[in-house]
Design a protein around this motif. Structure first.
Motif, PDB file in Angstrom:
ATOM      1  N   LYS A   1      54.423 -25.372 -38.240  1.00 16.49           N
ATOM      2  CA  LYS A   1      53.357 -24.379 -38.018  1.00 16.49           C
ATOM      3  C   LYS A   1      53.617 -23.566 -36.752  1.00 16.49           C
ATOM      4  CE  LYS A   1      50.021 -26.624 -40.820  1.00 16.49           C
ATOM      5  NZ  LYS A   1      50.759 -27.840 -41.136  1.00 16.49           N
ATOM      6  N   LEU A   2      53.979 -24.230 -35.675  1.00 15.60           N
ATOM      7  CA  LEU A   2      54.221 -23.586 -34.375  1.00 15.60           C
ATOM      8  C   LEU A   2      53.042 -22.693 -33.975  1.00 15.60           C
ATOM      9  CD1 LEU A   2      58.072 -22.878 -34.698  1.00 15.60           C
ATOM     10  CD2 LEU A   2      56.928 -24.736 -33.458  1.00 15.60           C
ATOM     11  N   ALA A   3      51.846 -23.256 -34.137  1.00 15.42           N
ATOM     12  CA  ALA A   3      50.622 -22.495 -33.858  1.00 15.42           C
ATOM     13  C   ALA A   3      50.522 -22.095 -32.386  1.00 15.42           C
ATOM     14  CB  ALA A   3      49.410 -23.329 -34.264  1.00 15.42           C
TER      15      ALA A   3
ATOM     16  N   GLU B   1      60.172 -29.760 -46.590  1.00 13.71           N
ATOM     17  CA  GLU B   1      59.859 -29.893 -45.152  1.00 13.71           C
ATOM     18  C   GLU B   1      60.754 -28.976 -44.317  1.00 13.71           C
ATOM     19  OE1 GLU B   1      57.852 -34.340 -45.039  1.00 13.71           O
ATOM     20  OE2 GLU B   1      59.773 -34.077 -44.022  1.00 13.71           O
ATOM     21  N   LEU B   2      62.034 -28.938 -44.667  1.00 15.97           N
ATOM     22  CA  LEU B   2      62.955 -28.065 -43.917  1.00 15.97           C
ATOM     23  C   LEU B   2      62.563 -26.597 -44.096  1.00 15.97           C
ATOM     24  CD1 LEU B   2      66.350 -29.833 -44.770  1.00 15.97           C
ATOM     25  CD2 LEU B   2      65.290 -29.696 -42.491  1.00 15.97           C
TER      26      LEU B   2
ATOM     27  N   SER C   1      64.735 -19.291 -48.997  1.00 11.02           N
ATOM     28  CA  SER C   1      63.449 -18.603 -49.149  1.00 11.02           C
ATOM     29  C   SER C   1      62.848 -18.250 -47.789  1.00 11.02           C
ATOM     30  CB  SER C   1      62.481 -19.491 -49.939  1.00 11.02           C
ATOM     31  OG  SER C   1      62.307 -20.703 -49.250  1.00 11.02           O
ATOM     32  N   THR C   2      63.693 -18.115 -46.759  1.00 11.27           N
ATOM     33  CA  THR C   2      63.186 -17.752 -45.429  1.00 11.27           C
ATOM     34  C   THR C   2      63.988 -16.554 -44.909  1.00 11.27           C
ATOM     35  OG1 THR C   2      64.736 -19.018 -44.058  1.00 11.27           O
ATOM     36  CG2 THR C   2      62.871 -20.226 -44.971  1.00 11.27           C
ATOM     37  N   LYS C   3      63.633 -16.117 -43.703  1.00 10.10           N
ATOM     38  CA  LYS C   3      64.374 -14.986 -43.117  1.00 10.10           C
ATOM     39  C   LYS C   3      65.514 -15.484 -42.235  1.00 10.10           C
ATOM     40  CE  LYS C   3      60.730 -11.623 -43.391  1.00 10.10           C
ATOM     41  NZ  LYS C   3      59.437 -11.271 -42.844  1.00 10.10           N
ATOM     42  N   LEU C   4      65.960 -16.707 -42.463  1.00  4.55           N
ATOM     43  CA  LEU C   4      67.092 -17.241 -41.682  1.00  4.55           C
ATOM     44  C   LEU C   4      68.326 -17.334 -42.562  1.00  4.55           C
ATOM     45  CD1 LEU C   4      65.050 -19.852 -39.710  1.00  4.55           C
ATOM     46  CD2 LEU C   4      66.464 -18.088 -38.675  1.00  4.55           C
ATOM     47  N   VAL C   5      69.441 -16.911 -42.004  1.00  2.00           N
ATOM     48  CA  VAL C   5      70.688 -16.872 -42.772  1.00  2.00           C
ATOM     49  C   VAL C   5      71.704 -17.831 -42.128  1.00  2.00           C
ATOM     50  CG1 VAL C   5      72.540 -15.346 -43.582  1.00  2.00           C
ATOM     51  CG2 VAL C   5      70.228 -14.431 -43.191  1.00  2.00           C
ATOM     52  N   PRO C   6      72.238 -18.799 -42.910  1.00  5.42           N
ATOM     53  CA  PRO C   6      73.235 -19.713 -42.343  1.00  5.42           C
ATOM     54  C   PRO C   6      74.485 -18.940 -41.895  1.00  5.42           C
ATOM     55  CG  PRO C   6      72.383 -20.566 -44.414  1.00  5.42           C
ATOM     56  CD  PRO C   6      71.860 -19.172 -44.288  1.00  5.42           C
ATOM     57  N   LEU C   7      74.978 -19.289 -40.699  1.00  6.88           N
ATOM     58  CA  LEU C   7      76.082 -18.515 -40.114  1.00  6.88           C
ATOM     59  C   LEU C   7      77.326 -19.379 -39.910  1.00  6.88           C
ATOM     60  CD1 LEU C   7      76.040 -15.566 -39.083  1.00  6.88           C
ATOM     61  CD2 LEU C   7      75.648 -16.471 -36.782  1.00  6.88           C
TER      62      LEU C   7
ATOM     63  N   ALA D   1      58.399 -21.308 -40.212  1.00  6.39           N
ATOM     64  CA  ALA D   1      57.660 -21.212 -38.937  1.00  6.39           C
ATOM     65  C   ALA D   1      58.599 -20.708 -37.841  1.00  6.39           C
ATOM     66  CB  ALA D   1      57.087 -22.578 -38.565  1.00  6.39           C
ATOM     67  N   ALA D   2      59.837 -21.216 -37.848  1.00  9.70           N
ATOM     68  CA  ALA D   2      60.821 -20.794 -36.830  1.00  9.70           C
ATOM     69  C   ALA D   2      61.068 -19.290 -36.946  1.00  9.70           C
ATOM     70  CB  ALA D   2      62.115 -21.580 -37.002  1.00  9.70           C
ATOM     71  N   ALA D   3      61.253 -18.813 -38.193  1.00  7.84           N
ATOM     72  CA  ALA D   3      61.560 -17.391 -38.398  1.00  7.84           C
ATOM     73  C   ALA D   3      60.421 -16.511 -37.868  1.00  7.84           C
ATOM     74  CB  ALA D   3      61.799 -17.120 -39.875  1.00  7.84           C
TER      75      ALA D   3
END
Ligand SMILES: C[S@@+](CC[C@H](N)C(=O)[O-])C[C@H]1O[C@@H](n2cnc3c(N)ncnc32)[C@H](O)[C@@H]1O
Length: 412
Positions: A261-263, A329-330, A373-379, A336-338
């Protein structure tokens, strides 16, 4: 001379490193993982200053944390560790002149990380030492007077500690509780952590993460003496840390928060994430810290509900369900991180493969799937092989050995 006890709480240490993905990023990850594995005494960077004060399962190696922080964020930028545990990344970020934020669902981790990153003023140091000395004396007096316990002692504690040790711990806790003067608030908090740092040393247990018995012969009065010695140690370690901090350290915030969540973290406020999440079906932080949480009167309900990968849940699952649950979970964490990351910001996570039944949960592959399904791309990734000690799930790694990975993803 006694041989220093080898500590195995650090992960990501030692062995050949394989890499994949973007070459520059992979080289950065490999360099961060390449740290000495000779843990033990205080000359070891892993135990330097505040890092050596209190055990914590699966701590990150401080050199890995430092290298990642320095490579991924420029001086003055803000680094987040959403699974900050004992605060290794935040400690190193402050030393490196970066602003930082840490979150964790374990209230003990929050208390510990906050204490470690906050230097003491001279008056506070004096008050902590004076309070500790008084508490120790009172505990000695109660022992000599053969006073009983100040409250009913839990059956679990009776099984865990020899009776004379338990009575001394009880007296020490009662002494800490008596510190009600608001001027002693810092001392009270610090002394609870000192008490917490003693538990395994005076228990009949080998470590936080092991159920193996380690019967120890502990002399009468030793527990109270150790309490004062550990207080002196904490003050000295905080002093060493303060000496190494920049003249005006940048803000660091540590909050009880769920990494899915990173509220407590503002949207698009983070320049880099450096973290080490739990591994699926590997640890149970709630169980490992249950004695400490209870003795310190900390509320563990959010950890109970929200702990990711917790063995108490995953061990009972069918492998298909476990894999699904772990990806979910990941994904929740990466989403939340994105949200809190700035566009283009990097995220590095150190994470190990694990197993449910005979199914390997390959962390690098499952993180890549979760990221879809997130805005993070493995690099990029850097991987080290790790032995797998758990007999019942050994088959999961019979063909491809278990790995621990440093994975870099980038916010689009
Ligand atoms: C591998 S440890 C981190 C250790 C840390 N890097 C250190 O050096 O001490 C993983 C941490 O994740 C925390 N954790 C588990 N589930 C969480 C969640 N949903 N949100 C935040 N923290 C969580 C655990 O309490 C534990 O402290």
């Amino acid at each position: 001379m006694s041989t220093p006890r080898i500590r195995r709480a650090l992960t990501h240490v030692g062995g050949k490193i394989e890499t994949g993905g973007d070459r520059k990023a992979a080289a950065l990850l490999a360099a961060a993982l390449d740290v000495p594995s000779n843990e033990g005494d205080d000359s070891d960077p892993a135990r330097a200053h505040v890092h050596g004060f209190h055990a914590y399962p699966a701590r990150m190696h401080p050199l890995t944390a430092r290298r990642l922080v320095e490579q991924l964020a420029a001086p003055g930028q803000r680094v987040l560790d959403p699974f900050c545990g004992s605060g290794t990344v935040i400690v190193e970020a402050r030393l490196a002149g970066r602003a930082s934020a840490g979150t964790d669902l374990n209230p003990l981790a929050i208390k510990l990380a906050r204490r470690k990153i906050t230097p003491l003023g001279p008056e506070e140091a004096e008050r902590i030492l004076a309070a500790s000395q008084t508490i120790r004396q009172k505990a000695d007096e109660r022992r000599i007077a053969r006073a009983g316990a100040t409250r009913r002692l839990a059956d679990r504690d009776v099984a865990l500690f020899p009776p004379h040790v338990l009575l001394e711990l009880d007296s020490l806790r009662a002494g800490i509780e008596e510190l009600t003067d608001p001027a002693d608030a810092v001392a009270k908090d610090a002394l609870y952590l000192v008490l917490s740092s003693l538990f395994i040393k005076v228990s009949q247990k080998k470590s936080d993460t092991s159920e193996d018995a380690a019967p120890r012969r502990i002399a009468a009065g030793y527990t109270a003496k150790l309490f004062f010695r550990k207080t002196e140690e904490l003050v000295a370690r905080l002093g060493e840390y303060a000496k190494q901090l920049p003249a005006s350290p940048l803000p660091a915030r540590v909050e009880l928060d769920d990494a899915t969540k990173l509220a407590t973290v503002e949207t698009a406020s983070i320049d880099a994430i450096v973290t080490s999440p739990p591994y699926a079906n590997t640890y149970d932080y709630l169980a490992h810290h249950t004695v400490r949480l209870r003795w310190l009167g900390l509320d563990d309900r959010r950890l109970e509900r929200g702990e990711l990968g917790a063995k108490r849940r995953y061990a009972k699952m069918h492998p298909d369900a476990a894999e699904e649950a772990w990806i979910a979970e990941l994904t929740a964490f990466l989403r939340a991180a994105a949200r809190v990351m700035k566009a283009g910001a990097p995220l590095v996570m150190l994470i190990g493969d694990s197993a449910v039944g005979s199914r390997a949960l390959r962390a690098d592959q499952l993180v890549a799937r979760a990221a879809e399904s997130t805005k993070l791309v493995p690099l990029a990734r850097a991987t080290q092989r790790r032995p797998h000690f758990h007999g019942p799930t050994a088959r999961a790694f019979s063909e491809i050995p278990r790995g621990e990975h440093a994975l870099m993803l980038q916010r689009s």
